[in-house]
Design an enzyme around this catalytic site. Structure first.
Site, PDB file in Angstrom:
ATOM      1  CB  CYS A 193      -0.937   0.006   1.200  1.00  0.00           C
ATOM      2  SG  CYS A 193      -2.197  -1.260   1.043  1.00  0.00           S
ATOM      3  NE  ARG A 218      12.407  -4.485   8.990  1.00  0.00           N
ATOM      4  CZ  ARG A 218      11.471  -3.835   8.300  1.00  0.00           C
ATOM      5  NH1 ARG A 218      10.858  -2.798   8.830  1.00  0.00           N
ATOM      6  NH2 ARG A 218      11.161  -4.190   7.098  1.00  0.00           N
TER       7      ARG A 218
END
Ligand SMILES: NC(=O)c1ccc[n+]([C@@H]2O[C@H](COP(=O)([O-])OP(=O)(O)OC[C@H]3O[C@@H](n4cnc5c(N)ncnc54)[C@H](O)[C@@H]3O)[C@@H](O)[C@H]2O)c1
Length: 464
Positions: A272, A429
């Site tokens: 998205c 991360r």
């Protein structure tokens, strides 16, 4: 009782309808798709999507009021309310290629609804769409000569993959946009009534159609912008010995800024963010707002820069070459708690390392099937290994690319023993305990923090 239909049994259609079915036992909910394998999987014990809590809800509702089917025409005819949740990817051809939304699946659905309808219906845009798409939908549906009334309502989905069930069950808000006509208001109320079964009324926001359509694109653009903003600062931290986690914490405590989406990383992924920002950029260009378009485009450019920077840091730190070196990538999913690999930074990084002729092995608890499909063109250059310990064995370097909590619980001492020395860890991360990894013997490179290496002090290379 209403007959609710959802067209598109994907990451949005499946979970959202499962939650509606659970909370509205009085309604019959059917989810249809052209993809027969997907529907078969929804009917089986192995659902096509991994989401915490989803299995349980589907198992429970599937025997009651939730059904999956490929008989689209038949179910359109029966439905009172139709959610359309088909994919709206970025266009890859013709005008607007690389930016505009590809609305072919969307338009096909509109025509299919028109062809098979014999009664009035409320048609809901659940897919993310460019502003004013509802108008096109209305024009197609109103071209019927059957005297049928269709109300088009916008109800964008804000769920995040990995927390889809929680987000649907307890959303910050639900947004419903409709026409300011008696029929439009009635349609909006019908959708409000569905959500009001389990969501407090004050969290159900109603707006005009265009505000609702635009808000979805803007929400994703703002979220992605925060990630790109903190990632841009991570690059500066690496040059100045500031620590991006400390900076993020310090600024996030300012209530005007807030702490969310300030974790520096290899960048955002998923189906998205990039698509919706590019869609926004295209819309701005369409309306002649070139400066606005350039502003938002930079959010995507920064995300790509962050991934390219991560790979060049890897190569540079590993003595300027990774050719022939085994590199274990921990994580393929674009984030934790999903098997979705669409636009995953992990796969972009994998491809960049393959270009450098590294021997790449990928490990992920849920996303290896999707990764295998995505990387099928490089099938003989990548190994897919569910066990992270086996993946790390004989590797020169380990890179953490998805923030799966289980990667923080591994026995890194055992992993270190099994790796080639000097052993490198690149934490894309920032989820590991870097000091203890360093103490084990690893050379540790994180995002937006000074590296912790075990090389002797007389190094000449600026990165060691
Ligand atoms: N994935 C997310 O986290 C998320 C969140 C919010 C909004 N959205 C938006 O929701 C929409 C759907 O996203 P998704 O992730 O569920 O996509 P998806 O690709 O997982 O699912 C879409 C499904 O629609 C089906 N489909 C396509 N054309 C069809 C047709 N004519 N008839 C029946 N089925 C058809 C496809 O076979 C596919 O199974 C997109 O517009 C997306 O931008 C996605």
């Amino acid at each position: 009782m209403a007959n609710i239909l959802c067209i598109g049994a994907g990451h949005v259609g499946g979970p959202t309808m499962a939650v509606i079915a659970k909370n509205c036992p009085q309604h019959r909910v059917v989810v249809v798709d052209i993809n027969e394998d997907r529907i078969a999987a929804w009917q089986s014990d192995r659902l096509p999507i991994y989401e915490p809590g989803l299995d349980e809800i589907v198992r429970h509702t599937r025997t009651e009021n939730l059904f999956f089917s490929t008989e689209i025409d038949h179910h359109i005819a029966e439905a009172d309310i139709i959610f359309v949740s088909v994919n709206t990817p970025t266009k890859t051809f013709g005008r607007g290629a690389g930016k505009a939304a590809d609305l072919q699946y969307w338009e096909k659905t509109a025509r299919q609804i028109l062809e098979n309808s014999t009664s009035p219906k409320i048609v809901i845009e659940k897919s993310t769409l460019p502003v004013r798409t509802a108008e096109a939908m209305e024009r197609i549906l109103d071209s019927n000569n059957k005297g049928l009334n269709f109300d088009v309502v916008s109800n964008p989905e804000f769920l995040a993959e990995g927390t889809a069930i929680r987000d649907m069950q307890d959303p910050d808000r639900v947004l419903i946009g409709g026409r300011e006509t008696p029929s439009g208001r009635k349609a909006v109320q019908a959708i409000v009534d569905i959500y009001a079964q389990w969501i407090p009324r004050e969290r159900i926001v109603t707006t005009n159609l265009w505000s609702s359509e635009l808000s979805k694109l803007v929400a994703n653009a703002f979220l992605a912008q925060r990630i790109s903003s903190i990632n841009s600062i991570s690059a500066l931290c690496e040059r100045t010995e500031a620590d991006v986690s400390e900076v993020a914490h310090a600024i996030g405590m300012d209530s005007r800024i807030g702490p969310h989406f300030l974790r520096a990383s290899v960048g955002f992924g998923g189906s998205c963010f990039k698509k919706d920002i590019l869609n926004l950029v295209y819309l701005c260009e369409h309306y002649g707002l070139h400066e606005v378009a350039a502003y938002w485009n930079q959010v995507v450019a920064m995300n790509e820069y962050q991934q390219a920077r991560f790979v060049s840091n890897m190569v540079l730190s590993m003595f300027n070459t990774v050719a022939g070196k085994r590199i274990a990538l921990l994580g393929a999913a674009f984030k934790a708690n999903t098997n979705d690999t669409r636009e995953s930074p992990a796969l972009n990084i994998c491809r960049a390392l393959l270009e450098e002729r590294a021997e790449v092995v990928i490990s992920d608890p849920y996303a290896l099937d999707n990764a295998r499909t995505d990387l099928r063109d490089a099938a003989n250059q990548v190994t897919f290994e569910p066990d992270p310990y086996t993946a790390a064995e004989g590797a020169h370097a380990l890179a953490i690319l998805t923030e799966w909590p289980r990667f923080t619980e591994l026995d890194y001492k055992a992993i270190y023993e099994s790796m080639i020395k000097p052993a490198f860890i690149f934490d894309g991360r920032n989820i590991l305990d870097h000091r203890s990894l360093h103490a084990i013997g690893f050379n540790v490179y994180a995002i937006g923090r000074p590296p912790l290496t075990n090389f002797v002090a007389n190094e000449t290379h600026p990165n060691f």
